[in-house]
Write a protein that holds these residues in place. Structure first.
Motif, PDB file in Angstrom:
ATOM      1  N   GLY A   1      36.725 132.387 -32.608  1.00  0.00           N
ATOM      2  CA  GLY A   1      36.660 131.056 -33.199  1.00  0.00           C
ATOM      3  C   GLY A   1      38.039 130.493 -33.494  1.00  0.00           C
ATOM      4  O   GLY A   1      38.309 129.305 -33.272  1.00  0.00           O
ATOM      5  N   PHE A   2      38.928 131.349 -33.972  1.00  0.00           N
ATOM      6  CA  PHE A   2      40.311 130.925 -34.217  1.00  0.00           C
ATOM      7  C   PHE A   2      40.988 130.502 -32.930  1.00  0.00           C
ATOM      8  O   PHE A   2      41.673 129.469 -32.874  1.00  0.00           O
ATOM      9  CB  PHE A   2      41.083 132.059 -34.885  1.00  0.00           C
ATOM     10  N   PHE A   3      40.809 131.283 -31.858  1.00  0.00           N
ATOM     11  CA  PHE A   3      41.412 130.931 -30.566  1.00  0.00           C
ATOM     12  C   PHE A   3      40.871 129.592 -30.061  1.00  0.00           C
ATOM     13  O   PHE A   3      41.619 128.788 -29.493  1.00  0.00           O
ATOM     14  CB  PHE A   3      41.122 132.028 -29.541  1.00  0.00           C
ATOM     15  N   VAL A   4      39.587 129.365 -30.256  1.00  0.00           N
ATOM     16  CA  VAL A   4      38.986 128.090 -29.848  1.00  0.00           C
ATOM     17  C   VAL A   4      39.634 126.936 -30.608  1.00  0.00           C
ATOM     18  O   VAL A   4      39.961 125.888 -30.025  1.00  0.00           O
ATOM     19  CB  VAL A   4      37.460 128.112 -30.093  1.00  0.00           C
TER      20      VAL A   4
ATOM     21  N   ALA B   1      36.189 130.685 -25.243  1.00  0.00           N
ATOM     22  CA  ALA B   1      35.124 131.554 -25.746  1.00  0.00           C
ATOM     23  C   ALA B   1      34.529 132.397 -24.620  1.00  0.00           C
ATOM     24  O   ALA B   1      34.275 133.601 -24.793  1.00  0.00           O
ATOM     25  CB  ALA B   1      34.038 130.704 -26.401  1.00  0.00           C
ATOM     26  N   LEU B   2      34.329 131.791 -23.469  1.00  0.00           N
ATOM     27  CA  LEU B   2      33.743 132.500 -22.332  1.00  0.00           C
ATOM     28  C   LEU B   2      34.634 133.644 -21.872  1.00  0.00           C
ATOM     29  O   LEU B   2      34.146 134.707 -21.454  1.00  0.00           O
ATOM     30  CB  LEU B   2      33.519 131.509 -21.184  1.00  0.00           C
TER      31      LEU B   2
ATOM     32  N   SER C   1      40.749 136.038 -24.276  1.00  0.00           N
ATOM     33  CA  SER C   1      40.415 134.794 -24.967  1.00  0.00           C
ATOM     34  C   SER C   1      41.645 134.169 -25.604  1.00  0.00           C
ATOM     35  O   SER C   1      41.874 132.953 -25.490  1.00  0.00           O
ATOM     36  CB  SER C   1      39.353 135.086 -26.033  1.00  0.00           C
ATOM     37  N   GLY C   2      42.465 134.992 -26.251  1.00  0.00           N
ATOM     38  CA  GLY C   2      43.665 134.468 -26.905  1.00  0.00           C
ATOM     39  C   GLY C   2      44.660 133.886 -25.924  1.00  0.00           C
ATOM     40  O   GLY C   2      45.220 132.806 -26.162  1.00  0.00           O
ATOM     41  N   PHE C   3      44.882 134.579 -24.818  1.00  0.00           N
ATOM     42  CA  PHE C   3      45.817 134.058 -23.816  1.00  0.00           C
ATOM     43  C   PHE C   3      45.292 132.767 -23.185  1.00  0.00           C
ATOM     44  O   PHE C   3      46.064 131.858 -22.879  1.00  0.00           O
ATOM     45  CB  PHE C   3      46.081 135.108 -22.742  1.00  0.00           C
TER      46      PHE C   3
END
Length: 864
Positions: A19-22, A124-125, A143-145
Motif C-alpha cells: 500500500g505504501f508503494f502504491v 500492486a500486481l 513492487s517497490g522498484f
C-alpha cells in the motif's frame, strides 16, 4: 528486534508495504496536479496522443459509451480508422461517471487520474509477479522498484498524459502473471491428456490467462507482442523439456486454451479493420493465434515421436520444419508471408523516418542509463541468476522471464517508446537479483552481526533458529580456529555491492522522476493553446459534428468541410482544441506522398504548394518556430529520406573560444532552406525578401580534421554578393580538403532573393517573439489563410503596410509576374481577421495606389 512479531503479522506488513508503494507511485505521478495552482487544466495536458484520447472520451460520453471506430475530424479529406481498442476509453468513462464529470475541464480532471491509477495497480500486481520468482520478499522488492522505476513507464503515467500505454503494461503484466502461475502450478504434476482431472487446474489457469490476454488485446492490438513472447518461450522450453526427458503437455494445453479464447473473443469482438495488419484489429490476429496453436501442437508431436531418438534430432527437425513452413507460406500464401515478415520488421526494425518520431527513435546508451541507471546492472544480474537457477534446477517460469526480458529489451533498443514495457521487467529482475544474493549471503550476514553485536544477534539467532527448526533446517556456523565466526568476505562483498546498487537504483529513480514531474514536461505551449482557441472561434464551421459518431461506409464530408495544414505533431491539438480537421496527425497520416504535409512545407514552388492544398481541401495553414528550426530536419527527412536535410542545412564544428581544442556544433542554412514554403511563410510572412548579408565561411573536411563534421576555419559576415565572389575565388586555389561557401545563421536573412507568396495572408499570430532582440520579431505560432487573391494589372513591385493582432507592423511586398499582381490582403473594413491593412496597395516608384475589397481576395477577381 523481535522477529517473531514480524512473522506473526507478515500479511499485515506485506499489505502495508505494498500500500505504501502504491501511494509512492501515485504521489510521484500527481506532482504536476499538486503544483498547478490556478492554471487552466487544459494546459496540463500533453499536446499529442492524450488530447486525442480525451476527444474519444468526449465522443463516447456523448453517445452513451459507444466507441468510435471511425473519425472524420482528422486526416482531411479521408478521415481515420481508430486502430486501438475501447478499454481505456471505457475505463475513463467510468471515472467520469463516478466523478459526475460533464464539462470539458471536469472530464479532463477525471481522465488525468486514469493512467496514474494504471501505474499504481501495476505496482500492486508486481508483488504477485515477484513472489512467483521467490517469496514474499522478492514480491515486495519487485513492487517497490515498480513504484519508482523511471523511463516512459513513468512519463506516460504522469498526471497530464492520459493514454493507453500504462494500461498496456498493466494488462500485459496481468497476462504474464497468469502464464507464470500455469508454469509454476504444473511442476511435479503428471498430465494425461485423456484424463481431464490431471490438467483441470492448468486449464482453469489457462482460461484466466486467456481472459487477461483478451483484456490487453481490447486495449491495444500491440498485445500480440506477448503472443510472440509466448511463442518464443514455447520453442525454447520444448527443447529444454526434450533434453531433460520431461513431457510438455502443459504447454500444449496452456497455449491452445489461451489463444483459442483470444481467437473466439476477437471473432465476437469483430474485425474493425480490413486486411491482415497485426497492428490493427484484423483477421491477421486469428491467423497468428492459429499458427501459434498449430506450432505448439507440432512441437509436442515431434517431441513424442523423437522421444527415444538422438537428442540433436529434435532441434534439427524443428529448424527443418520452420524453413519448410516459411517456404510454403512464400509460395502458397504470399499474403501471410508478407504479414509475418513485414509486421516483424515494422515492430523490431528501423526506418529513416522513425528517427524523426520522438518515441520511435532507437534507444541510445545515454537514454538507457538516464531512464533506468543502476537498474540495468541489477537486471543483468537477475538474468544471470535465472540462468544459474535453471542450471541447477528446472524453473520454466524463470526461462519465461528471460525470454520476456530479452524480447522487450530488444524492442526498446529499436524503439524507445517500449521502455514502458521494459520497466516492469527491470523491476522484477532487480528484485530477483537482490533476493538471490541476500539469500546466499544471509548466513554470513548473521555471522557478521554476531561479531559486531553479539547479544542482539544472539536473540535474533534464537528466533531465526526456532523458525528454521520449525521448517526442518539445521543451523550450521563455520568457526575459525580461535572460535570466532569465519566470514566469507567475497560473499559479503557481493551482498554489499548489490545492496548499494539497489539503494542507488531506487534513489536515482525517485530523484529523476521528481525532476521530470516538477519540470512541467507535459505542459501545453500557451501560444499554441491560444492560437487554436482563436482558430476555433474565428473560422467557419466545418459542417462535421464534433460530437457525432459516423459510419465510415456511409460518411461523406459536407461541402463546407475543409482541412488545416500543419505539421503532423499538432494534428490532435487542432482537432481537440479548435474542433477543426487537420490534414496530418500524430498517427503520421497525411505526411508522406505527393500531397502530404512534408511535400507541402518543403515545396519551393508556390504552384506546387497550391496544388497540394487544392488536392487536400485545405483552407488554413499553421506554422510555428519549431517547424522552421528544430523540426525542419524531420520534415526534410519525411520528404526525402535519402538526402534528408542535406540540401537545406549544414552542421559544422567551430572551435570553442575558451578552449580552441574543443568544438561546438552549429547549424547553418543553405540557400534552398529559404525557398521552402515553411520558411517563406513563417520567417517572411509570405512577403518578397531580398538577400542582404550572410556568412562567408571557410571550412575543412572531416578527412583533414579527423572530426565527425566539417570544421569552420574562418567566418565573416558580409554582403551576399561579395561573399559569393570571395568564395568562388577561394575555391579556385583552395588546398585539398578545404572549401569556402556562403551560408546564413539567421532564419530571417536569406542568401538569395525570396519571392512573395501570392495566395497566403497572415490572419493571426501568437504573442511570443522567438527572435533575438536584435534580429527582428518572429512570433511563435502563425496562422495563414489560403485565398484565391485579388488580381491587379501592373508592373514592378507592389507593397502594403499591415499591422498584426499583436501590434507588429510589417510590409507585404510582391513583384509582378507577366504584368500582374495577385495580392492576398484586402484593405477595407470588411476584412474579418485581426491582421489589418493600414493603408492601400502602392506600386513602388509611382503614385499608383489600390484599394482591394475582401470579396476580390476571396473570389479571385480583377479590380482594375
Amino acid at each position: 528486534m523481535n522477529l517473531t512479531i514480524l512473522k506473526d503479522h507478515r500479511k499485515l506488513v506485506i499489505v502495508g508495504l505494498v500500500g505504501f508503494f502504491v501511494l509512492v507511485a501515485l504521489g510521484l505521478r500527481l506532482i504536476p496536479m499538486l503544483t498547478m495552482g490556478h492554471t487552466d487544466i487544459l494546459s496540463m495536458v500533453a499536446s499529442d496522443d492524450p488530447q486525442y484520447d480525451l476527444r474519444l472520451v468526449e465522443l463516447s460520453l456523448a453517445n452513451h459509451f459507444q466507441y468510435p471506430w471511425f473519425d472524420p475530424m482528422t486526416h482531411f479529406p479521408v478521415g481515420t480508422s481508430i486502430y486501438w481498442g475501447p478499454l481505456t476509453i471505457l475505463i475513463a468513462d467510468v471515472f467520469c461517471t463516478i466523478a459526475g464529470a460533464v464539462t470539458r475541464p471536469e472530464i479532463i480532471g477525471a481522465c488525468l487520474w486514469v493512467t496514474p491509477v494504471f501505474a499504481a495497480a501495476t505496482v500492486a500486481l508486481m508483488y504477485f509477479v515477484g513472489k512467483a520468482f521467490g517469496d514474499w520478499k522478492t514480491g515486495l522488492l519487485a513492487s517497490g522498484f515498480t513504484a519508482v522505476v523511471s523511463g516512459t513507464f513513468f512519463l506516460y503515467s504522469l498526471y497530464g498524459y492520459f493514454n493507453h500505454r500504462d494500461g498496456e503494461v498493466l494488462f500485459s503484466t496481468l497476462f504474464c502473471l497468469a502464464y507464470l502461475y500455469i508454469l509454476i502450478s504444473e511442476k511435479g504434476t503428471s498430465i494425461r491428456l485423456a484424463d481431464f482431472s490431471t490438467w483441470r487446474k492448468t486449464a482453469l489457469l489457462s482460461a484466466l490467462a486467456g481472459i487477461a490476454y483478451l483484456l490487453g488485446l481490447f486495449l491495444m492490438p500491440t498485445m500480440i507482442l506477448f503472443a510472440f513472447i509466448v511463442g518464443v518461450f514455447t520453442l525454447v522450453q520444448f527443447v529444454f523439456d526434450f533434453y531433460r526427458g520431461r513431457s510438455s503437455e502443459y504447454l500444449l494445453i496452456a497455449n491452445s486454451i489461451i489463444f483459442a479464447i483470444a481467437t473466439i473473443g476477437l471473432l465476437v469482438f469483430g474485425f474493425k479493420n480490413p486486411g491482415t495488419d497485426l497492428s490493427t484489429y484484423s483477421v491477421g490476429h486469428v491467423y497468428a493465434y492459429l499458427c501459434l496453436i498449430g506450432a505448439t501442437a507440432l512441437l509436442y508431436l515431434l517431441s513424442r515421436y523423437l522421444k527415444n531418438k538422438k537428442r540433436y534430432y529434435y532441434p534439427l527437425t524443428i529448424i527443418g520444419c520452420g524453413i519448410l513452413f516459411v517456404a510454403i507460406l512464400f509460395v502458397a500464401a504470399p499474403q501471410l508471408y508478407t504479414l509475418f515478415v513485414s509486421d516483424l520488421y515494422a515492430f523490431f526494425g528501423q526506418a529513416s523516418v522513425t528517427q524523426t518520431v520522438m518515441d520511435a527513435m532507437a534507444w541510445t546508451p545515454g537514454e538507457a542509463w538516464a531512464a533506468f541507471n543502476y537498474g540495468l546492472l541489477l537486471m543483468a544480474g537477475g538474468i544471470l541468476v535465472t540462468l544459474y537457477n535453471n542450471f541447477r534446477e528446472e524453473r520454466p517460469q524463470e526461462i519465461f522471464a528471460v525470454v520476456w526480458a530479452l524480447i522487450i529489451l530488444f524492442s526498446t533498443w529499436q524503439h524507445v517508446r517500449y521502455e514502458y514495457y521494459l520497466a516492469v521487467v527491470i523491476a522484477l529482475l532487480s528484485a530477483v537479483c537482490i533476493h538471490f544474493v541476500f539469500e546466499k549471503g544471509w548466513g554470513d550476514l548473521r555471522q557478521l552481526a554476531t561479531a559486531i553485536m553479539p547479544h542482539q544477534a544472539a536473540d535474533s539467532s534464537k528466533e531465526t533458529g526456532t523458525e528454521e527448526r520449525r521448517r526442518g533446517k539445521k543451523q550450521k556456523q563455520k568457526k575459525s580456529p580461535g572460535g570466532s565466526p569465519e566470514l566469507n568476505y567475497p560473499v559479503l562483498g557481493v551482498v554489499g555491492i548489490v545492496f548499494i546498487l539497489g539503494i542507488l537504483f531506487a534513489y536515482s529513480s525517485v530523484t529523476y522522476n521528481y525532476q521530470i514531474a516538477s519540470s512541467g514536461v507535459n505542459t501545453m505551449n500557451p501560444d499554441w493553446e491560444t492560437a487554436l482557441e482563436w482558430l476555433g472561434n474565428n473560422t467557419p464551421d466545418t459542417g462535421v459534428n464534433y460530437y457525432a459518431i459516423y459510419d465510415q461506409k456511409t460518411f461523406q464530408y459536407p461541402s463546407t468541410a475543409y482541412g488545416i495544414m500543419s505539421w503532423w505533431d499538432y494534428g490532435h491539438m487542432i482537432t481537440y482544441i479548435a474542433h477543426r480537421i487537420p490534414n496530418a496527425n500524430p498517427f503520421q497520416q497525411g505526411v508522406t506522398g505527393p500531397n502530404g504535409s512534408a511535400a507541402y512545407f518543403m515545396a519551393t514552388s508556390e504552384d506546387t504548394a497550391n496544388a497540394i492544398l487544392d488536392a487536400d481541401g485545405t483552407k488554413y495553414v499553421i506554422t510555428d518556430i519549431d517547424m522552421d528550426t528544430g523540426k525542419f530536419w524531420a520534415m526534410a527527412t519525411w520528404y526525402n529520406t535519402t538526402v534528408a536535410g542535406t540540401p537545406y542545412q549544414t552542421n559544422m564544428f567551430y572551435p570553442s573560444q575558451s578552449d580552441p581544442s574543443q568544438y561546438n556544433a552549429v547549424t547553418l542554412n543553405e540557400e534552398p532552406y529559404y525557398q521552402t514554403i515553411v520558411s517563406r511563410l513563417h520567417n517572411f510572412d509570405g512577403s518578397m525578401t531580398p538577400a542582404t548579408s550572410a556568412f562567408y565561411v571557410e571550412y575543412a573536411d572531416p578527412s583533414i580534421t579527423q572530426a565527425s563534421l566539417p570544421v569552420l576555419t574562418d567566418a565573416e559576415v558580409m554582403n551576399v554578393s561579395d561573399a559569393a565572389t570571395k568564395a568562388e575565388q577561394y575555391n579556385l586555389g583552395a588546398p585539398a580538403g578545404h572549401h569556402a561557401t556562403v551560408l546564413s545563421l539567421s532564419i530571417t536573412q536569406p542568401i538569395d532573393d525570396v519571392p512573395a507568396l501570392r495566395h497566403y495572408r497572415l490572419i493571426y499570430e501568437s504573442p511570443t517573439n522567438t527572435a533575438k532582440s536584435d534580429s527582428g520579431d518572429v512570433k511563435y505560432v502563425k496562422i495563414f489563410e489560403y485565398v484565391k487573391g485579388a488580381h491587379i494589372k501592373g508592373d514592378g513591385i507592389i507593397d502594403i503596410p499591415l499591422v498584426t493582432n499583436q501590434g507588429r507592423n510589417f510590409t507585404y511586398r510582391q513583384e509582378s509576374i507577366n504584368g500582374e499582381f495577385i495580392v492576398p490582403y484586402s484593405t477595407g473594413s470588411d476584412n474579418p481577421y485581426p491582421v489589418k491593412a493600414v493603408g492601400p496597395y502602392h506600386i513602388e516608384g509611382t503614385s499608383t495606389t489600390f484599394e482591394v475589397p475582401e470579396s476580390a481576395v476571396v473570389q479571385g477577381t480583377t479590380i482594375n
